[in-house]
Design a protein around this motif. Structure first.
Motif, PDB file in Angstrom:
ATOM      1  N   GLU A  10       0.838  -1.133  -0.176  1.00  0.00           N
ATOM      2  CA  GLU A  10      -0.014  -0.024  -0.140  1.00  0.00           C
ATOM      3  C   GLU A  10       0.834   1.284  -0.097  1.00  0.00           C
ATOM      4  OE1 GLU A  10      -3.507   0.644  -0.010  1.00  0.00           O
ATOM      5  OE2 GLU A  10      -3.446  -1.198  -1.101  1.00  0.00           O
ATOM      6  N   MET A  11       1.793   1.231   0.665  1.00  0.00           N
ATOM      7  CA  MET A  11       2.815   2.652   0.565  1.00  0.00           C
ATOM      8  C   MET A  11       3.422   2.570  -0.872  1.00  0.00           C
ATOM      9  SD  MET A  11       6.257   3.013   3.295  1.00  0.00           S
ATOM     10  CE  MET A  11       7.195   4.548   3.118  1.00  0.00           C
ATOM     11  N   VAL A  12       3.879   1.529  -1.412  1.00  0.00           N
ATOM     12  CA  VAL A  12       4.348   1.816  -2.744  1.00  0.00           C
ATOM     13  C   VAL A  12       3.547   2.161  -3.562  1.00  0.00           C
ATOM     14  CG1 VAL A  12       5.782   0.659  -4.549  1.00  0.00           C
ATOM     15  CG2 VAL A  12       6.389  -0.021  -2.073  1.00  0.00           C
ATOM     16  N   LEU A  13       2.359   1.416  -3.782  1.00  0.00           N
ATOM     17  CA  LEU A  13       1.359   1.493  -4.683  1.00  0.00           C
ATOM     18  C   LEU A  13       0.830   3.279  -4.477  1.00  0.00           C
ATOM     19  CD1 LEU A  13      -0.889  -1.481  -4.682  1.00  0.00           C
ATOM     20  CD2 LEU A  13       0.663  -0.724  -6.197  1.00  0.00           C
ATOM     21  N   THR A  14       0.588   3.637  -3.316  1.00  0.00           N
ATOM     22  CA  THR A  14       0.005   4.971  -2.948  1.00  0.00           C
ATOM     23  C   THR A  14       1.296   5.991  -3.068  1.00  0.00           C
ATOM     24  OG1 THR A  14      -1.074   4.029  -1.152  1.00  0.00           O
ATOM     25  CG2 THR A  14      -0.977   6.438  -1.119  1.00  0.00           C
ATOM     26  N   VAL A  60      -2.157  -8.476  -3.559  1.00  0.00           N
ATOM     27  CA  VAL A  60      -1.341  -8.493  -2.583  1.00  0.00           C
ATOM     28  C   VAL A  60      -2.084  -7.761  -1.335  1.00  0.00           C
ATOM     29  CG1 VAL A  60       0.988  -7.637  -1.557  1.00  0.00           C
ATOM     30  CG2 VAL A  60       0.616  -8.499  -3.862  1.00  0.00           C
ATOM     31  N   SER A  61      -2.582  -6.580  -1.724  1.00  0.00           N
ATOM     32  CA  SER A  61      -3.158  -5.895  -0.478  1.00  0.00           C
ATOM     33  C   SER A  61      -4.854  -5.448  -0.907  1.00  0.00           C
ATOM     34  CB  SER A  61      -2.499  -4.417  -0.317  1.00  0.00           C
ATOM     35  OG  SER A  61      -2.447  -3.646  -1.542  1.00  0.00           O
ATOM     36  N   GLY A  62      -5.243  -5.684  -2.208  1.00  0.00           N
ATOM     37  CA  GLY A  62      -6.389  -5.353  -2.586  1.00  0.00           C
ATOM     38  C   GLY A  62      -6.264  -3.891  -3.421  1.00  0.00           C
ATOM     39  N   GLY A  63      -5.150  -3.106  -3.260  1.00  0.00           N
ATOM     40  CA  GLY A  63      -4.804  -1.837  -3.970  1.00  0.00           C
ATOM     41  C   GLY A  63      -5.830  -0.866  -3.591  1.00  0.00           C
ATOM     42  N   CYS A  64      -5.855  -0.382  -2.267  1.00  0.00           N
ATOM     43  CA  CYS A  64      -6.586   0.616  -1.891  1.00  0.00           C
ATOM     44  C   CYS A  64      -6.057   1.755  -1.945  1.00  0.00           C
ATOM     45  CB  CYS A  64      -6.864   0.494  -0.406  1.00  0.00           C
ATOM     46  SG  CYS A  64      -7.732   1.637   0.537  1.00  0.00           S
ATOM     47  N   MET A  65      -5.232   2.296  -1.636  1.00  0.00           N
ATOM     48  CA  MET A  65      -4.531   3.530  -1.822  1.00  0.00           C
ATOM     49  C   MET A  65      -5.275   4.802  -1.116  1.00  0.00           C
ATOM     50  SD  MET A  65      -3.555   2.702  -5.530  1.00  0.00           S
ATOM     51  CE  MET A  65      -5.020   2.031  -5.938  1.00  0.00           C
ATOM     52  N   ASN A  66      -6.255   4.459  -0.667  1.00  0.00           N
ATOM     53  CA  ASN A  66      -7.347   5.456  -0.333  1.00  0.00           C
ATOM     54  C   ASN A  66      -7.957   5.162   1.284  1.00  0.00           C
ATOM     55  OD1 ASN A  66      -9.319   7.460   0.108  1.00  0.00           O
ATOM     56  ND2 ASN A  66      -9.739   7.348  -2.074  1.00  0.00           N
ATOM     57  N   PRO A  67      -7.663   5.869   2.050  1.00  0.00           N
ATOM     58  CA  PRO A  67      -8.428   5.486   3.391  1.00  0.00           C
ATOM     59  C   PRO A  67      -9.905   5.726   3.354  1.00  0.00           C
ATOM     60  CG  PRO A  67      -6.446   6.533   3.888  1.00  0.00           C
ATOM     61  CD  PRO A  67      -6.567   6.671   2.430  1.00  0.00           C
ATOM     62  N   ALA A  68     -10.469   6.545   2.426  1.00  0.00           N
ATOM     63  CA  ALA A  68     -11.831   7.037   2.331  1.00  0.00           C
ATOM     64  C   ALA A  68     -12.496   5.833   1.761  1.00  0.00           C
ATOM     65  CB  ALA A  68     -11.976   8.201   1.715  1.00  0.00           C
ATOM     66  N   ARG A  69     -11.750   5.398   0.680  1.00  0.00           N
ATOM     67  CA  ARG A  69     -12.258   4.032  -0.239  1.00  0.00           C
ATOM     68  C   ARG A  69     -12.408   2.804   0.883  1.00  0.00           C
ATOM     69  NH1 ARG A  69     -13.815   0.198  -1.704  1.00  0.00           N
ATOM     70  NH2 ARG A  69     -13.473  -1.061  -3.695  1.00  0.00           N
ATOM     71  N   ALA A 117       3.056   6.704   2.801  1.00  0.00           N
ATOM     72  CA  ALA A 117       3.403   7.036   1.609  1.00  0.00           C
ATOM     73  C   ALA A 117       3.136   8.493   1.188  1.00  0.00           C
ATOM     74  CB  ALA A 117       2.431   6.216   0.566  1.00  0.00           C
ATOM     75  N   SER A 118       2.319   9.294   1.892  1.00  0.00           N
ATOM     76  CA  SER A 118       2.122  10.708   1.762  1.00  0.00           C
ATOM     77  C   SER A 118       3.589  11.095   2.490  1.00  0.00           C
ATOM     78  CB  SER A 118       0.790  11.082   2.699  1.00  0.00           C
ATOM     79  OG  SER A 118      -0.317  10.400   1.993  1.00  0.00           O
ATOM     80  N   LEU A 119       3.818  10.864   3.574  1.00  0.00           N
ATOM     81  CA  LEU A 119       4.986  11.321   4.177  1.00  0.00           C
ATOM     82  C   LEU A 119       6.190  11.184   3.363  1.00  0.00           C
ATOM     83  CD1 LEU A 119       4.472  10.272   8.004  1.00  0.00           C
ATOM     84  CD2 LEU A 119       3.923  12.280   6.994  1.00  0.00           C
ATOM     85  N   LEU A 120       6.192  10.006   2.482  1.00  0.00           N
ATOM     86  CA  LEU A 120       7.699   9.711   1.972  1.00  0.00           C
ATOM     87  C   LEU A 120       7.570  10.785   0.558  1.00  0.00           C
ATOM     88  CD1 LEU A 120       9.960   8.047   0.959  1.00  0.00           C
ATOM     89  CD2 LEU A 120       8.339   6.559  -0.057  1.00  0.00           C
ATOM     90  N   VAL A 121       6.600  10.819  -0.116  1.00  0.00           N
ATOM     91  CA  VAL A 121       6.263  11.783  -1.048  1.00  0.00           C
ATOM     92  C   VAL A 121       6.592  13.011  -0.818  1.00  0.00           C
ATOM     93  CG1 VAL A 121       4.917  12.393  -3.071  1.00  0.00           C
ATOM     94  CG2 VAL A 121       4.959  10.008  -2.709  1.00  0.00           C
TER      95      VAL A 121
END
Length: 255
Positions: free
Chosen positions: A155-159, A198-207, A231-235
């Motif tokens: 999720e971190m990488v995908l986001t 792997v994770s469901g591919g969410c990338m979005n806590p609201a989703r 991921a937001s912090l990393l970006v």
């Protein structure tokens, strides 16, 4: 705009109070309403694509539905609010200099409420058996504690890819362009195709939040907050310190 007085050739300027009210509404209220609307539409389409998915289509239907819907909604509404529709994207935009700190919490509330509305609408229009067979489009990919660490990393990488598409395609002055809605939507499609198993591919806590409430499914729900927000912090660090333009970077500005 100004109104013409009847019987005269002079223009009547709006009062200072009217200008302030319009400015206040467009700066503070309208963006939150758009984030609510866009999140509801995006999550409704996303949830419905999962609930109505067939085994033979695999990840393709949800990937295309999520990506195309997000690109279309950003193209339609993005100029009003920035087109986040995702708490993780709003945090990344804040760190990259594309969102005022005072708007972060209102955006998050709007997005989460939009997620609830979208998931509730998907539940309302779906046949009951299909809704529950799909667990209301909640994320059920992670079933054991041993899978959680890998899912968080995924999720971190995908986001990160999604947040980079937003920050560099729509916020960073040197690289932003008219294709941002397309590239942002495409990043979601690619992410779901690559990481859905792997994770469901969410990338979005609201989703994740809206369907979890509708289906009362909270198993490993924290994965879909922790991974995207990391991921937001990393970006944010990457854009602010290394890959942003001269106005955005905090270091190595040169002369």
């Amino acid at each position: 705009m100004c109104d013409l007085e009847l019987g005269s050739g002079t223009a009547k300027e709006p009062s200072m109070g009217a200008r302030c009210r319009g400015s206040w509404y467009e700066r503070l209220v309208q963006p939150c309403l758009v984030e609510l609307l866009g999140s509801a539409l995006f999550i409704f389409i996303g949830c419905l694509s999962v609930i109505e998915n067939r085994p033979e289509t695999g990840l393709l239907q949800p990937a295309l539905a999520h990506g195309l819907a997000l690109g279309l909604i950003i193209a339609s509404l993005g100029n009003v609010s920035g087109g986040h529709f995702n708490p993780a994207v709003s945090l990344a935009a804040l760190l990259a200099g594309g969102l005022n700190l005072a708007m972060l919490l209102p955006y998050w509330i709007s997005q989460l409420c939009g997620g609830l509305i979208g998931a509730a609408l998907a539940k309302a229009v779906s046949p009951e058996d299909r809704f529950w067979n799909a667990t209301g489009a909640a994320f059920v990919t992670v079933r054991e504690p041993g899978q959680a660490a890998g899912a968080v990393v995924a999720e971190m990488v995908l986001t990160s890819l999604l947040a980079l598409a937003v920050c560099m395609g729509a916020i960073n002055e040197r690289t932003r362009g008219p294709l941002a809605p397309f590239s942002i939507g495409l990043s979601v499609t690619v992410d779901i195709l690559a990481g859905g198993a792997v994770s469901g591919g969410c990338m979005n806590p609201a989703r994740a939040f809206g369907p979890a409430v509708m289906a009362n499914h909270w198993d490993f729900h924290w994965v879909y907050w922790l991974g995207p927000l990391l991921a937001s912090l990393l970006v944010g660090v990457l854009v602010r310190f290394f890959i942003g333009d001269g106005k955005t970077r905090l270091i190595l500005k040169g002369r």
